[in-house]
Design an enzyme around this catalytic site. Structure first.
Site, PDB file in Angstrom:
ATOM      1  N   ASP A 241       0.763  -1.433  -0.233  1.00  0.00           N
ATOM      2  CA  ASP A 241       0.157  -0.183   0.261  1.00  0.00           C
ATOM      3  C   ASP A 241       0.952   0.997   0.148  1.00  0.00           C
ATOM      4  OD1 ASP A 241      -2.051   1.455   0.963  1.00  0.00           O
ATOM      5  OD2 ASP A 241      -2.957  -0.163   1.345  1.00  0.00           O
TER       6      ASP A 241
ATOM      7  N   ASP B 262      -2.751   4.666  -2.612  1.00  0.00           N
ATOM      8  CA  ASP B 262      -4.663   5.111  -1.985  1.00  0.00           C
ATOM      9  C   ASP B 262      -4.872   6.683  -2.018  1.00  0.00           C
ATOM     10  OD1 ASP B 262      -5.569   4.587   0.777  1.00  0.00           O
ATOM     11  OD2 ASP B 262      -4.882   6.342   1.267  1.00  0.00           O
TER      12      ASP B 262
ATOM     13  N   GLU C 293      -6.903   3.470  -6.132  1.00  0.00           N
ATOM     14  CA  GLU C 293      -7.457   3.840  -5.701  1.00  0.00           C
ATOM     15  C   GLU C 293      -7.888   5.135  -5.613  1.00  0.00           C
ATOM     16  OE1 GLU C 293     -10.184   4.208  -1.054  1.00  0.00           O
ATOM     17  OE2 GLU C 293      -8.160   5.426  -1.630  1.00  0.00           O
TER      18      GLU C 293
ATOM     19  N   HIS D 113     -10.952  -4.140   2.411  1.00  0.00           N
ATOM     20  CA  HIS D 113     -11.252  -3.795   4.253  1.00  0.00           C
ATOM     21  C   HIS D 113     -11.604  -1.661   4.510  1.00  0.00           C
ATOM     22  CE1 HIS D 113      -8.324  -0.516   2.022  1.00  0.00           C
ATOM     23  NE2 HIS D 113      -8.470   0.053   3.280  1.00  0.00           N
ATOM     24  N   ASP D 114     -12.388  -1.454   3.867  1.00  0.00           N
ATOM     25  CA  ASP D 114     -13.629  -0.389   3.691  1.00  0.00           C
ATOM     26  C   ASP D 114     -14.629  -0.397   3.724  1.00  0.00           C
ATOM     27  OD1 ASP D 114     -11.199   1.750   3.924  1.00  0.00           O
ATOM     28  OD2 ASP D 114     -11.019   1.502   1.720  1.00  0.00           O
TER      29      ASP D 114
HETATM   30  C1  GLC Z   1      -8.231   4.626   1.583  1.00  0.00           C
HETATM   31  C2  GLC Z   1      -8.110   3.912   1.869  1.00  0.00           C
HETATM   32  C3  GLC Z   1      -8.721   3.893   3.268  1.00  0.00           C
HETATM   33  C4  GLC Z   1      -8.781   5.771   4.300  1.00  0.00           C
HETATM   34  C5  GLC Z   1      -7.887   6.004   3.628  1.00  0.00           C
HETATM   35  C6  GLC Z   1      -7.150   7.495   4.095  1.00  0.00           C
HETATM   36  O1  GLC Z   1     -10.093   5.342   1.279  1.00  0.00           O
HETATM   37  O2  GLC Z   1      -8.677   2.873   1.664  1.00  0.00           O
HETATM   38  O3  GLC Z   1      -8.675   2.920   4.613  1.00  0.00           O
HETATM   39  O4  GLC Z   1      -9.017   5.734   5.639  1.00  0.00           O
HETATM   40  O5  GLC Z   1      -8.188   5.947   2.679  1.00  0.00           O
HETATM   41  O6  GLC Z   1      -6.118   6.792   3.925  1.00  0.00           O
END
Ligand code: GLC
Ligand code: CA
Length: 560
Positions: A98, A199, A254, A328-329
């Site tokens: 990540d 991320d 992401e 995980h979200d």
């Molecule tokens: C992304 C991650 C999430 C995190 C956010 C801030 O969306 O997947 O878990 O809280 O970024 O880093």
């Protein structure tokens, strides 16, 4: 189109804190992951995406990084990391890390220095602004609730944080930030890792002048204003030239706010930026019109079909897709869009897996999804650790849009903690996750739902995923075939075909508890049933049973 190894891969996501504890402190760690690598191998996934393992004060469970080149003390040491990486490679598994560089932790050395005063050499690593009319510089809200600005008494300026105030945003317009990030990425790649999951990477280039967001767009205003900013593609192309293109790796962005147009840039098949992106549209389909994600919306299947098909058609021949239900979200998919009652849990989990894994793109499996793990029966807000759902639910409660009781119900449906309860390995105490007290409670369903019970049972959810993954490796049509949606208006059935050369696949998924009648098209009559979650033996049978799914393979023209 030039073929890439990651186009036939299946990625398994590990959330280290919740995967496997090795020393009894109740927190998953690297040695625990190393011990479980053979399990991932057995499933057949070939890439692991590791959620952050870097040094972090854990305001957002590792997504707030205070040292990019050190391992979180609770997770072990750099030696443990190297051992895990070697062990993965010797099993033929790749490791994707990540990369969280939209922001750092406020405890990162860069930010500590930046905060020490306006003349710090790191001041401009972050985004500082003077107050406007005595208040925040603009109306942006944090994704975790409240304002996106934090006032710094000492300098009389605000700094920007799109996430928690312990996650200050980096200033990507500063070339020194890019140099520092690229050097750090290079350091990891030289160690031998196999790529990055980036991320919220679509948020790194902020719009010039930081204009106000649309007043109606709620706490997520920053996504509509700061996603896909003016220099995003310059920065990613620079990253690609200077770092990524020098290695044979996989990258996935992401990318909140992704559109088909934008995906055509981020993940173009020409490889100038990233390998692929995560789009978010389908995960918003069950939002509540008033409360957004933290409410009581429900899914309309025709909307899901329309949306996923839009991505399948829109990226065809242009950009590479990624496919996911869980991470995980997100809450657990079988509880969310399947049916987690004892009667239908396994069957609906398999149906959802079929629907996703037969599409075009690289599928992602989130730890425990392959067992049909379910949401947790939360009983009060005090049990919740997740900063996002807590922040948002609290601000809805303050605005009178949720009662406390409703808030708990919302947590059972949507909290990110549903995905973060410990992995269920076996039926022993704490599900084999830890010998201590787990940092989040183990789901009480673990005695029925666990890996030990499923790996040895032929018709388990685990073995069904294993089969789906093996089919993707075996049949090029699953990776590369052209997608076409059938019966777009049908409210219960999700049906599509794939086509490659003289081969065709038919994929049929019943998203409901209803028995339906649907005549399988003549051209598939003599097809081979590649996989079924029921007892289907023939294409002639027009009765589609509750939550049934199956795939039929047909050679329509001889191979040339
Ligand atoms: C992304 C991650 C999430 C995190 C956010 C801030 O969306 O997947 O878990 O809280 O970024 O880093
Ligand atoms: Ca531990």
């Amino acid at each position: 189109m030039e073929k890439k190894w990651w186009q036939k891969s299946v990625v398994y996501q590990i959330y280290p804190r919740s995967f496997q504890d090795s020393n009894g402190d109740g927190i998953g760690d690297l040695k625990g992951i190393t011990k479980r690598l053979p399990y991932v191998k057995e499933l057949g996934a070939d890439v692991i995406w590791l959620s952050p393992v870097y040094q972090s004060p854990n305001d957002d469970n590792g997504y707030d990084i205070s040292d990019y080149q050190a391992i979180m003390t609770e997770f072990g040491t750099m030696e443990d990391f190297d051992e895990m990486l070697d062990c993965a490679h010797s099993l033929g598994l790749k490791i994707v890390m990540d990369l969280v560089v939209n922001h750092t932790s406020d405890e990162h050395a860069w930010f500590r220095s930046a905060r020490s005063g306006k003349d710090s050499p790191y001041r401009d690593f972050y985004i500082w602004r003077d107050p406007k009319n005595g208040g925040e510089p603009n109306n942006w809200g944090s994704c975790f609730g409240g304002s996106a600005w934090e006032y710094d008494e000492a300098s009389g300026q605000y700094f920007l944080h799109l996430f928690s105030k312990k996650q200050p945003d980096l200033n990507w317009d500063n070339p020194a930030v890019r140099d520092a990030v690229f050097d750090m990425m290079d350091w990891w790649l030289r160690k031998g890792i196999d790529g990055f999951r980036m991320d919220v990477i679509s948020l790194i280039s902020k719009p010039a002048g930081l204009p106000d967001g649309d007043a109606g767009s709620g706490p997520y205003a920053p996504f509509s204003v700061s996603a896909n900013g003016p220099h995003i593609h310059d920065y990613l192309q620079e990253m690609n030239r200077r770092v990524l293109s020098r290695y044979d790796i996989m990258t996935v962005g992401e990318t909140p706010g992704l559109t088909i147009e934008e995906a055509g840039r981020f993940s173009n098949l020409d490889g100038r930026e990233l390998s692929m992106c995560f789009q978010f549209e389908h995960t918003s389909l069950d939002e509540d019109p008033v409360r957004g994600r933290y409410g009581f919306g429900s899914l309309v299947l025709t909307e899901l079909k329309e949306n996923l098909s839009k991505w399948q058609y829109g990226l065809e021949g242009r950009a590479w897709n990624s496919l996911y239900w869980d991470n995980h979200d997100q809450p657990r998919i079988v509880s969310r869009w399947g049916n987690d009652s004892a009667e239908w849990r396994e069957k609906s989990a398999k149906m959802l897996a079929t629907c996703l894994h037969m599409m075009k793109g690289t599928p992602y499996v989130y730890q425990g999804e392959e067992l049909g793990m379910t949401n947790y029966p939360w009983e009060n807000l005090g049990q919740i650790n997740d900063i996002e759902s807590l922040g948002n639910v609290r601000s809805l409660m303050e605005r009178g849009l949720l009662t406390e009781e409703e808030a708990v119900e919302v947590m059972r449906r949507q909290s990110r903690d549903n995905a973060r309860t410990p992995m269920q390995w076996d039926a022993s105490e704490n599900a084999g996750f830890t010998e201590g007290t787990p940092w989040l409670p183990v789901n009480p369903a673990f005695r029925e739902i666990n890996a030990a019970e499923q790996t040895g049972r032929e018709d388990s959810v685990f073995n069904y995923y294993r089969k789906l993954i093996a089919l993707r490796k075996q049949y090029d049509i699953i990776a590369y075939g052209r997608y076409e949606l059938l019966e777009s208006e049908d409210p219960d059935l999700f049906i599509y075909t794939r086509e490659l050369g003289g081969e065709k696949l038919l994929v049929v998924c019943n998203f409901t508890e209803k028995e339906r009648v649907w005549q399988i098209p003549e051209e598939f009559a003599d097809g081979e049933i590649l996989i079924t979650n029921d007892e289907r033996t023939s294409a002639a049978d027009a009765v589609i049973r509750p939550y049934e799914s199956f795939v039929i393979y047909m050679i329509t023209a001889p191979k040339v």
